[in-house]
Design a protein around this motif. Sequence first.
Motif, PDB file in Angstrom:
ATOM      1  N   SER A 105       0.842  -1.389  -0.103  1.00 34.99           N
ATOM      2  CA  SER A 105      -0.075   0.164   0.075  1.00 34.99           C
ATOM      3  C   SER A 105       0.840   1.252  -0.100  1.00 34.99           C
ATOM      4  O   SER A 105       2.013   1.258   0.528  1.00 34.99           O
ATOM      5  N   TYR A 106       0.231   2.178  -0.789  1.00 35.25           N
ATOM      6  CA  TYR A 106       0.778   3.627  -0.477  1.00 35.25           C
ATOM      7  C   TYR A 106       0.544   3.793   1.324  1.00 35.25           C
ATOM      8  O   TYR A 106      -0.321   3.841   1.589  1.00 35.25           O
ATOM      9  N   SER A 110       6.575   4.602   0.488  1.00 35.13           N
ATOM     10  CA  SER A 110       6.526   5.990   0.031  1.00 35.13           C
ATOM     11  C   SER A 110       6.013   6.465  -1.372  1.00 35.13           C
ATOM     12  O   SER A 110       5.884   5.483  -2.145  1.00 35.13           O
ATOM     13  N   GLY A 111       5.545   7.533  -1.784  1.00 36.92           N
ATOM     14  CA  GLY A 111       5.118   7.933  -3.039  1.00 36.92           C
ATOM     15  C   GLY A 111       6.006   7.536  -4.145  1.00 36.92           C
ATOM     16  O   GLY A 111       5.933   7.404  -5.142  1.00 36.92           O
ATOM     17  N   ILE A 133       6.075   3.723  -4.418  1.00 38.69           N
ATOM     18  CA  ILE A 133       5.259   3.224  -5.405  1.00 38.69           C
ATOM     19  C   ILE A 133       5.103   3.842  -6.702  1.00 38.69           C
ATOM     20  O   ILE A 133       4.759   2.826  -7.519  1.00 38.69           O
ATOM     21  N   SER A 134       5.448   4.922  -7.140  1.00 37.62           N
ATOM     22  CA  SER A 134       5.810   5.488  -8.532  1.00 37.62           C
ATOM     23  C   SER A 134       7.151   4.484  -9.171  1.00 37.62           C
ATOM     24  O   SER A 134       6.662   4.140 -10.121  1.00 37.62           O
ATOM     25  N   THR A 161      -2.392  -2.829  -5.683  1.00 38.30           N
ATOM     26  CA  THR A 161      -2.363  -1.630  -4.950  1.00 38.30           C
ATOM     27  C   THR A 161      -2.239  -1.905  -3.364  1.00 38.30           C
ATOM     28  O   THR A 161      -1.735  -0.960  -2.694  1.00 38.30           O
ATOM     29  N   SER A 189      -4.022   5.209  -4.869  1.00 41.48           N
ATOM     30  CA  SER A 189      -3.298   6.691  -4.720  1.00 41.48           C
ATOM     31  C   SER A 189      -2.897   7.188  -6.133  1.00 41.48           C
ATOM     32  O   SER A 189      -2.884   6.439  -7.312  1.00 41.48           O
ATOM     33  N   TYR A 238       0.049   7.662  -7.009  1.00 36.64           N
ATOM     34  CA  TYR A 238       1.170   7.007  -7.699  1.00 36.64           C
ATOM     35  C   TYR A 238       0.737   5.636  -8.244  1.00 36.64           C
ATOM     36  O   TYR A 238       1.628   4.912  -8.650  1.00 36.64           O
ATOM     37  N   HIS A 239      -0.277   5.085  -8.174  1.00 42.31           N
ATOM     38  CA  HIS A 239      -0.757   3.991  -8.808  1.00 42.31           C
ATOM     39  C   HIS A 239      -1.244   3.970 -10.197  1.00 42.31           C
ATOM     40  O   HIS A 239      -1.525   3.136 -10.791  1.00 42.31           O
ATOM     41  N   ALA A 261      -6.529   8.714  -1.486  1.00 44.13           N
ATOM     42  CA  ALA A 261      -6.478   7.488  -1.880  1.00 44.13           C
ATOM     43  C   ALA A 261      -7.401   6.305  -1.456  1.00 44.13           C
ATOM     44  O   ALA A 261      -7.865   5.516  -1.815  1.00 44.13           O
TER      45      ALA A 261
END
Length: 304
Positions: free
Chosen positions: A64-65, A69-70, A73-74, A89, A95, A97-98, A171
Amino acid sequence: MTHPALAGRIGLCPPIGPPQGYEWASHSMFPAELCSTQDSRVLIGGPECKQKYSASLLNVSAMSYGALSGNAISALNLGAKRGSFYHNTGEGGISQYHLLGADVVWNIGTGYFACGKTAQDGKRVFDPDLFVSNATRPEIKMIEVKLSQGAKPSHGGILPAAKITQIIADARGLGPPPWTDCNSPPRHSAFSTPAGLMRFIARLRELSGGKPVGMKLCVGKPVELAALCHAMLATGITPDFITIDGGEGGTGAAPSEFQDSLGMPARDGLRLVHSMLIGCRLRDKMSLIVAGKASRVLSESRTG
């Protein structure tokens, strides 16, 4: 014989060859040709699925986000896009970033993040309208209902209000501030029985426009797995896939006893689910996905 120069350092020289009691995998004396990129994918979707998905054999499992961190995930999402595999996710919602271009599997836990709302009694409940708005996103290829996870089976979680940011709230679909503690209870409120789970899966599949809907679990009591199979036979409803999460998973959000001692390892869980579905004549109706710790190629090959 030992060279005199090495006699004093013999303890530092490991023997050539495998140690006694080593793990091994059987091989073929007639190796197969390498398959094409297209042949290395799996089409996921049962008879009731209108939007089947061609999945890679290796993908990014649920994280998970917020747990990551963002930036992390990015990176995972952009890597999944580049490699043509999917990005799960985790149960923390969808989020920003997903949504950077990769195929996404939306994991729905007991908090119904991005598809739920908080009732007057403080409990999180399923919101079909919010679910439709997110499930119909083009990035969302499959939907996964999380019953349990290997890192902390039978354990919920709470995100304190002080740790909720605007990005996390977006998110998870928590609405505007002020926010309260965000609770993920140990069990779902949208269903309470195996048959209820099957009807919930059918409902999500219909609301999503026919996308593949499955469930994720860490195998515990075999009798409960048998009850799920019985519910499939009794209702005539089957998930499009089952994700078997190994008990060897890790998390920073559960007691060490849950992480270290609860749940079947991925390999044992896979064998039990696969065998039970064959015995119930259900195996050909769904795909199986495995998530667990595989630190070496040997671990992956033995699990498969």
